[in-house]
Design a protein around this motif. Sequence first.
Motif, PDB file in Angstrom:
ATOM      1  N   GLN A   3       4.740   4.590  10.950  1.00  0.00           N
ATOM      2  CA  GLN A   3       3.655   3.814  10.351  1.00  0.00           C
ATOM      3  C   GLN A   3       2.751   4.713   9.542  1.00  0.00           C
ATOM      4  O   GLN A   3       2.394   5.809   9.982  1.00  0.00           O
ATOM      5  CB  GLN A   3       2.838   3.105  11.425  1.00  0.00           C
ATOM      6  N   LEU A   4       2.387   4.236   8.363  1.00  0.00           N
ATOM      7  CA  LEU A   4       1.361   4.865   7.540  1.00  0.00           C
ATOM      8  C   LEU A   4       0.287   3.797   7.343  1.00  0.00           C
ATOM      9  O   LEU A   4       0.572   2.715   6.815  1.00  0.00           O
ATOM     10  CB  LEU A   4       1.918   5.303   6.186  1.00  0.00           C
ATOM     11  N   VAL A   5      -0.921   4.110   7.763  1.00  0.00           N
ATOM     12  CA  VAL A   5      -2.000   3.124   7.718  1.00  0.00           C
ATOM     13  C   VAL A   5      -3.152   3.674   6.895  1.00  0.00           C
ATOM     14  O   VAL A   5      -3.766   4.674   7.252  1.00  0.00           O
ATOM     15  CB  VAL A   5      -2.484   2.758   9.132  1.00  0.00           C
ATOM     16  N   GLU A   6      -3.428   2.999   5.787  1.00  0.00           N
ATOM     17  CA  GLU A   6      -4.517   3.425   4.910  1.00  0.00           C
ATOM     18  C   GLU A   6      -5.843   2.830   5.357  1.00  0.00           C
ATOM     19  O   GLU A   6      -5.893   1.749   5.962  1.00  0.00           O
ATOM     20  CB  GLU A   6      -4.269   2.965   3.470  1.00  0.00           C
ATOM     21  N   SER A   7      -6.894   3.525   5.005  1.00  0.00           N
ATOM     22  CA  SER A   7      -8.236   3.008   5.220  1.00  0.00           C
ATOM     23  C   SER A   7      -9.156   3.570   4.145  1.00  0.00           C
ATOM     24  O   SER A   7      -8.843   4.593   3.530  1.00  0.00           O
ATOM     25  CB  SER A   7      -8.753   3.392   6.611  1.00  0.00           C
ATOM     26  N   ALA A  23      -3.271   7.465   7.948  1.00  0.00           N
ATOM     27  CA  ALA A  23      -2.879   7.968   9.266  1.00  0.00           C
ATOM     28  C   ALA A  23      -1.382   7.808   9.452  1.00  0.00           C
ATOM     29  O   ALA A  23      -0.839   6.722   9.232  1.00  0.00           O
ATOM     30  CB  ALA A  23      -3.626   7.217  10.355  1.00  0.00           C
ATOM     31  N   VAL A  24      -0.730   8.880   9.871  1.00  0.00           N
ATOM     32  CA  VAL A  24       0.723   8.892  10.028  1.00  0.00           C
ATOM     33  C   VAL A  24       1.083   8.861  11.510  1.00  0.00           C
ATOM     34  O   VAL A  24       0.547   9.647  12.295  1.00  0.00           O
ATOM     35  CB  VAL A  24       1.320  10.153   9.381  1.00  0.00           C
ATOM     36  N   SER A  25       1.971   7.982  11.908  1.00  0.00           N
ATOM     37  CA  SER A  25       2.461   7.955  13.281  1.00  0.00           C
ATOM     38  C   SER A  25       3.955   7.687  13.279  1.00  0.00           C
ATOM     39  O   SER A  25       4.499   7.139  12.321  1.00  0.00           O
ATOM     40  CB  SER A  25       1.730   6.885  14.089  1.00  0.00           C
ATOM     41  N   LEU A  86     -15.587   7.392 -10.293  1.00  0.00           N
ATOM     42  CA  LEU A  86     -14.630   6.302 -10.455  1.00  0.00           C
ATOM     43  C   LEU A  86     -14.932   5.455 -11.682  1.00  0.00           C
ATOM     44  O   LEU A  86     -16.098   5.250 -12.056  1.00  0.00           O
ATOM     45  CB  LEU A  86     -14.597   5.435  -9.199  1.00  0.00           C
ATOM     46  N   LYS A  87     -13.864   4.978 -12.310  1.00  0.00           N
ATOM     47  CA  LYS A  87     -13.947   4.213 -13.551  1.00  0.00           C
ATOM     48  C   LYS A  87     -13.299   2.838 -13.345  1.00  0.00           C
ATOM     49  O   LYS A  87     -12.472   2.677 -12.452  1.00  0.00           O
ATOM     50  CB  LYS A  87     -13.222   4.967 -14.661  1.00  0.00           C
ATOM     51  N   PRO A  88     -13.646   1.875 -14.194  1.00  0.00           N
ATOM     52  CA  PRO A  88     -13.016   0.558 -14.057  1.00  0.00           C
ATOM     53  C   PRO A  88     -11.496   0.616 -14.096  1.00  0.00           C
ATOM     54  O   PRO A  88     -10.826  -0.164 -13.395  1.00  0.00           O
ATOM     55  CB  PRO A  88     -13.583  -0.216 -15.253  1.00  0.00           C
ATOM     56  N   GLU A  89     -10.939   1.526 -14.873  1.00  0.00           N
ATOM     57  CA  GLU A  89      -9.481   1.629 -14.956  1.00  0.00           C
ATOM     58  C   GLU A  89      -8.853   2.198 -13.691  1.00  0.00           C
ATOM     59  O   GLU A  89      -7.625   2.239 -13.576  1.00  0.00           O
ATOM     60  CB  GLU A  89      -9.067   2.467 -16.169  1.00  0.00           C
ATOM     61  N   ASP A  90      -9.662   2.627 -12.740  1.00  0.00           N
ATOM     62  CA  ASP A  90      -9.134   3.056 -11.447  1.00  0.00           C
ATOM     63  C   ASP A  90      -8.907   1.867 -10.508  1.00  0.00           C
ATOM     64  O   ASP A  90      -8.366   2.040  -9.409  1.00  0.00           O
ATOM     65  CB  ASP A  90     -10.084   4.049 -10.772  1.00  0.00           C
ATOM     66  N   THR A  91      -9.322   0.687 -10.914  1.00  0.00           N
ATOM     67  CA  THR A  91      -9.106  -0.502 -10.096  1.00  0.00           C
ATOM     68  C   THR A  91      -7.611  -0.743  -9.908  1.00  0.00           C
ATOM     69  O   THR A  91      -6.860  -0.840 -10.880  1.00  0.00           O
ATOM     70  CB  THR A  91      -9.752  -1.728 -10.759  1.00  0.00           C
ATOM     71  N   ALA A  92      -7.195  -0.814  -8.646  1.00  0.00           N
ATOM     72  CA  ALA A  92      -5.769  -0.961  -8.330  1.00  0.00           C
ATOM     73  C   ALA A  92      -5.609  -1.078  -6.821  1.00  0.00           C
ATOM     74  O   ALA A  92      -6.562  -0.877  -6.066  1.00  0.00           O
ATOM     75  CB  ALA A  92      -4.982   0.241  -8.839  1.00  0.00           C
ATOM     76  N   VAL A  93      -4.399  -1.365  -6.407  1.00  0.00           N
ATOM     77  CA  VAL A  93      -4.026  -1.219  -5.001  1.00  0.00           C
ATOM     78  C   VAL A  93      -3.495   0.193  -4.825  1.00  0.00           C
ATOM     79  O   VAL A  93      -2.623   0.636  -5.576  1.00  0.00           O
ATOM     80  CB  VAL A  93      -2.965  -2.250  -4.577  1.00  0.00           C
ATOM     81  N   TYR A  94      -4.030   0.890  -3.845  1.00  0.00           N
ATOM     82  CA  TYR A  94      -3.664   2.277  -3.608  1.00  0.00           C
ATOM     83  C   TYR A  94      -2.766   2.363  -2.376  1.00  0.00           C
ATOM     84  O   TYR A  94      -3.046   1.747  -1.336  1.00  0.00           O
ATOM     85  CB  TYR A  94      -4.913   3.125  -3.412  1.00  0.00           C
ATOM     86  N   PHE A  95      -1.705   3.163  -2.499  1.00  0.00           N
ATOM     87  CA  PHE A  95      -0.716   3.308  -1.446  1.00  0.00           C
ATOM     88  C   PHE A  95      -0.567   4.771  -1.054  1.00  0.00           C
ATOM     89  O   PHE A  95      -0.534   5.644  -1.922  1.00  0.00           O
ATOM     90  CB  PHE A  95       0.657   2.815  -1.905  1.00  0.00           C
ATOM     91  N   CYS A  96      -0.421   5.022   0.223  1.00  0.00           N
ATOM     92  CA  CYS A  96       0.003   6.345   0.654  1.00  0.00           C
ATOM     93  C   CYS A  96       1.502   6.286   0.943  1.00  0.00           C
ATOM     94  O   CYS A  96       2.049   5.219   1.245  1.00  0.00           O
ATOM     95  CB  CYS A  96      -0.769   6.833   1.863  1.00  0.00           C
TER      96      CYS A  96
END
Length: 126
Positions: A3-7, A23-25, A86-96
């Motif tokens: 599991q990789l859990v973003e926060s 967090a990596v488990s 941070l800039k408006p163009e940084d708006t996105a879904v972020y994934f680890c």
Amino acid sequence: EVQLVESGGGLVQIGRSLRLSCAVSGLTFDDLTIAWFRQAPGREREGISCTGTDDKSTYYADFARDRFTISIDYAKKTFSLQMNNLKPEDTAVYFCAADRRRVLAVGLTSSKYEYWGQGTQITVSS
């Protein structure tokens, strides 16, 4: 089970900072490549930064080099992405993401990563 859990995502004003954690488990923390990606609406997933838990080679996308910093907390088995100005163009879904191959083998190519977090939304607005 791996599991990789973003926060740490959310709504942030232009010019402010935000820190994401992953967090990596279920996965040994030795010799991993860990990375951050993002995907904006209507756009392909793009790599932000990657580094190795043993191999310290670190890469950044051009847009991230001066504002974003990737780091690892070995004791907590987590890795983070500090994002500044941070800039408006940084708006996105972020994934680890994580992979058991070395940094040079996977780089910032999303299709090469085996393990993914669920994604967290970041919205940059005035």
